[in-house]
Design an enzyme around this catalytic site. Sequence first.
Site, PDB file in Angstrom:
ATOM      1  NE  ARG A 116       4.195  -8.393   9.947  1.00 52.94           N
ATOM      2  CZ  ARG A 116       3.276  -7.004   9.438  1.00 52.94           C
ATOM      3  NH1 ARG A 116       1.882  -7.943   8.979  1.00 52.94           N
ATOM      4  NH2 ARG A 116       3.401  -5.876   9.470  1.00 52.94           N
ATOM      5  CD  GLU A 138      -2.758   1.136   2.629  1.00 49.81           C
ATOM      6  OE1 GLU A 138      -2.705   0.130   3.029  1.00 49.81           O
ATOM      7  OE2 GLU A 138      -3.781   2.279   2.692  1.00 49.81           O
ATOM      8  CE  LYS A 162       3.211   0.323   4.879  1.00 51.69           C
ATOM      9  NZ  LYS A 162       2.861  -0.588   3.850  1.00 51.69           N
TER      10      LYS A 162
HETATM   11  P1  ATP Z   1       2.032  -2.316   7.536  1.00 52.97           P
HETATM   12  O1  ATP Z   1       1.718  -3.256   9.302  1.00 52.97           O
HETATM   13  O2  ATP Z   1       3.677  -2.080   8.260  1.00 52.97           O
HETATM   14  O3  ATP Z   1       1.264  -1.146   7.495  1.00 52.97           O
HETATM   15  P2  ATP Z   1       1.378  -3.768   5.650  1.00 52.97           P
HETATM   16  O4  ATP Z   1       1.072  -5.214   6.120  1.00 52.97           O
HETATM   17  O5  ATP Z   1       0.082  -3.226   5.603  1.00 52.97           O
HETATM   18  O6  ATP Z   1       2.503  -3.261   7.205  1.00 52.97           O
HETATM   19  P3  ATP Z   1       1.644  -3.682   3.155  1.00 52.97           P
HETATM   20  O7  ATP Z   1       2.104  -2.390   2.628  1.00 52.97           O
HETATM   21  O8  ATP Z   1       0.123  -3.707   2.511  1.00 52.97           O
HETATM   22  O9  ATP Z   1       2.241  -3.361   4.392  1.00 52.97           O
HETATM   23  O10 ATP Z   1       2.714  -5.171   2.443  1.00 52.97           O
HETATM   24  C1  ATP Z   1       3.223  -4.873   1.494  1.00 52.97           C
HETATM   25  C2  ATP Z   1       3.525  -6.430   1.512  1.00 52.97           C
HETATM   26  O11 ATP Z   1       4.023  -7.146   2.392  1.00 52.97           O
HETATM   27  C3  ATP Z   1       1.985  -7.536   2.011  1.00 52.97           C
HETATM   28  O12 ATP Z   1       1.862  -9.138   1.103  1.00 52.97           O
HETATM   29  C4  ATP Z   1       2.660  -7.913   3.406  1.00 52.97           C
HETATM   30  O13 ATP Z   1       2.011  -8.687   3.852  1.00 52.97           O
HETATM   31  C5  ATP Z   1       3.839  -7.633   3.546  1.00 52.97           C
HETATM   32  N1  ATP Z   1       4.813  -7.517   4.133  1.00 52.97           N
HETATM   33  C6  ATP Z   1       4.775  -6.469   5.322  1.00 52.97           C
HETATM   34  N2  ATP Z   1       5.525  -6.277   6.124  1.00 52.97           N
HETATM   35  C7  ATP Z   1       5.834  -7.425   6.389  1.00 52.97           C
HETATM   36  C8  ATP Z   1       6.557  -7.933   7.541  1.00 52.97           C
HETATM   37  N3  ATP Z   1       7.137  -7.295   8.278  1.00 52.97           N
HETATM   38  N4  ATP Z   1       7.542  -9.280   6.904  1.00 52.97           N
HETATM   39  C9  ATP Z   1       7.238 -10.158   5.898  1.00 52.97           C
HETATM   40  N5  ATP Z   1       6.011  -9.393   4.657  1.00 52.97           N
HETATM   41  C10 ATP Z   1       5.680  -7.725   5.151  1.00 52.97           C
HETATM   42 MG    MG Z   2      -1.577  -3.533   4.353  1.00 54.34          MG
END
Ligand code: ATP
Ligand code: MG
Length: 552
Positions: free
Chosen positions: A261, A35, A271
Amino acid sequence: MSDEKAARSNFIRQIIDADLASGKHQTVRTRFPPEPNGFLHIGHAKSIVLNFGIAQDYNGSCNLRFDDTNPAKEEDRFVAAIEEDVRWLGYQWHELHFASDYFEQLYDYAVELIEKGKAFVCDLSAEQVREYRGTLTEPGRESPYRNRSVEENLDLFRRMREGEFPDGSRTLRARIDMASPNINLRDPALYRIRHGLIHHQTGDAWCIYPMYDYTHPISDALEGITHSLCTLEFEDHRPLYDWVLDNISIDCHPQQIEFARLNLEYTVMSKRRLTQLVEEGHVSGWDDPRMPTIAGLRRRGYTPAAIREFCDRIGVTKADSTVHMGMLEATIRDDLDPTAPRRMAVLRPLKLVITNYPEGQVETLQGPNHPKDESMGSRELRFTREIWIDREDFREQANKKYKRLVLGGEVRLRNAYVVRADEVVRDEAGEIVEIHATYDPETLGRNPEGRKVRGVIHWVSASEGLPAQVRLYDRLFRVPTPGKEGDFLADLNPDSLQIVDEAVVEPSLAGAEMGERFQFEREGYFCRDIEDAEDDRPVFNQIVSLRDSWGG
Ligand code: ATP
Ligand code: MG
């Protein structure tokens, strides 16, 4: 399978191997779906290395898709930063997409669901929806709007799109099962109304926005993704992912597979929290070298290869765990040890005057760029009567374990001569401000006759050295799990950045390029920052300390 590929084997690759063997798929297509509401962090790197790595190893393809269904937080500058980071990590996407490119198709599929009696417009408020949802132990209750006619639903949904209704007054919901043990299946929202927002891609074209759980499976299917890899918290959402694809007319049905994760000690990775650190000025920006962001690690001096290697080493599993910061640091050390040219930098300068060395003489010496790799060549060093050594490398008295300079004792100056400390000069406060020493001219490149000099210290010419600013970094938080007890900001480490303003580095570093990496002997690995200090001195960021300092 190559050895390297075998080494990366994990449960996801085993599923893919089986799907290829059974003929379920002929090729592999993955995607990385961030995102654009912030910069990428090291956790995203795990997902990037997994998705792009699988595509590479199986001769498949990986798309970059911006998952942009929440216009309130998404921005073009984040899109640009994410693209830069993915490229920097060494990957090229097959296709670039935005989930918002599919808004029209998503709308049409929603109409299809309504027509099939699988979705309805609900007038309950957000609070009422919560009340009706039930709990883990109690079933939910059906919305009084659940049995609206298809015609009425089509009419209301069209009018939602046309902007007739205010925010929060209505939603489009899937019609699944309010008694499902999986709360995600209790008639989840598919669309909500959001007026007055400018979407970074679609502007003001829409005032209804599709929910993530609805958008994601359809976006995957439209792109022909075979394996949709996501983190464990989506495991309970998988039945909804499958429900959406089972109930619309679309040929492709990707398989969602969840993995753990990455959590890293002494930092934060959400984020929301990273945004707070930036916006409230706790760090200098998204690319502050203390941040766990890809941009921060890049500025700190990490290499793409080290980050990829780190992701390989931590592996991919189904079990959540927290990785030690030391593991990340070990990968960059292993990467830089064979490649980083050696240089000398004095961080706490103490003047050493070599009284038997001619005044005004500047001697050019050679220093190998790497002690174990002759092919890396050498650089010129300037030796003069007055040099800087590190305060920590001198003591008036010490026992035999101290292998540095002691009053009356000898030490080798790295790549130069053996010197003996003869006397100390103090200021009025009694502080040592200067050491007077004598050098042995016969000891350049060879050991002195009849006596053993065990210590070696680094030095920089006082007249020829280059003043620099050195930034030393410690972990950003004082505790392994910030925010575990209350506000995560209270756990910030107040000493995470130490600015060393009196540093002097060897003159060859005047030519260091921004981003270039070195080992400052006995100090650690450093990288020239992308900006100079206000007074134009170069800035060197500490990438990581050395495990051990070399002795004699
Ligand atoms: P945040 O909770 O930090 O906002 P998010 O998962 O909402 O993280 P996205 O931009 O939606 O962030 O993530 C893009 C991709 O990266 C998704 O497929 C997510 O599962 C993966 N991802 C995000 N954080 C991690 C992590 N700590 N370890 C492994 N994969 C991750
Ligand atoms: Mg997300």
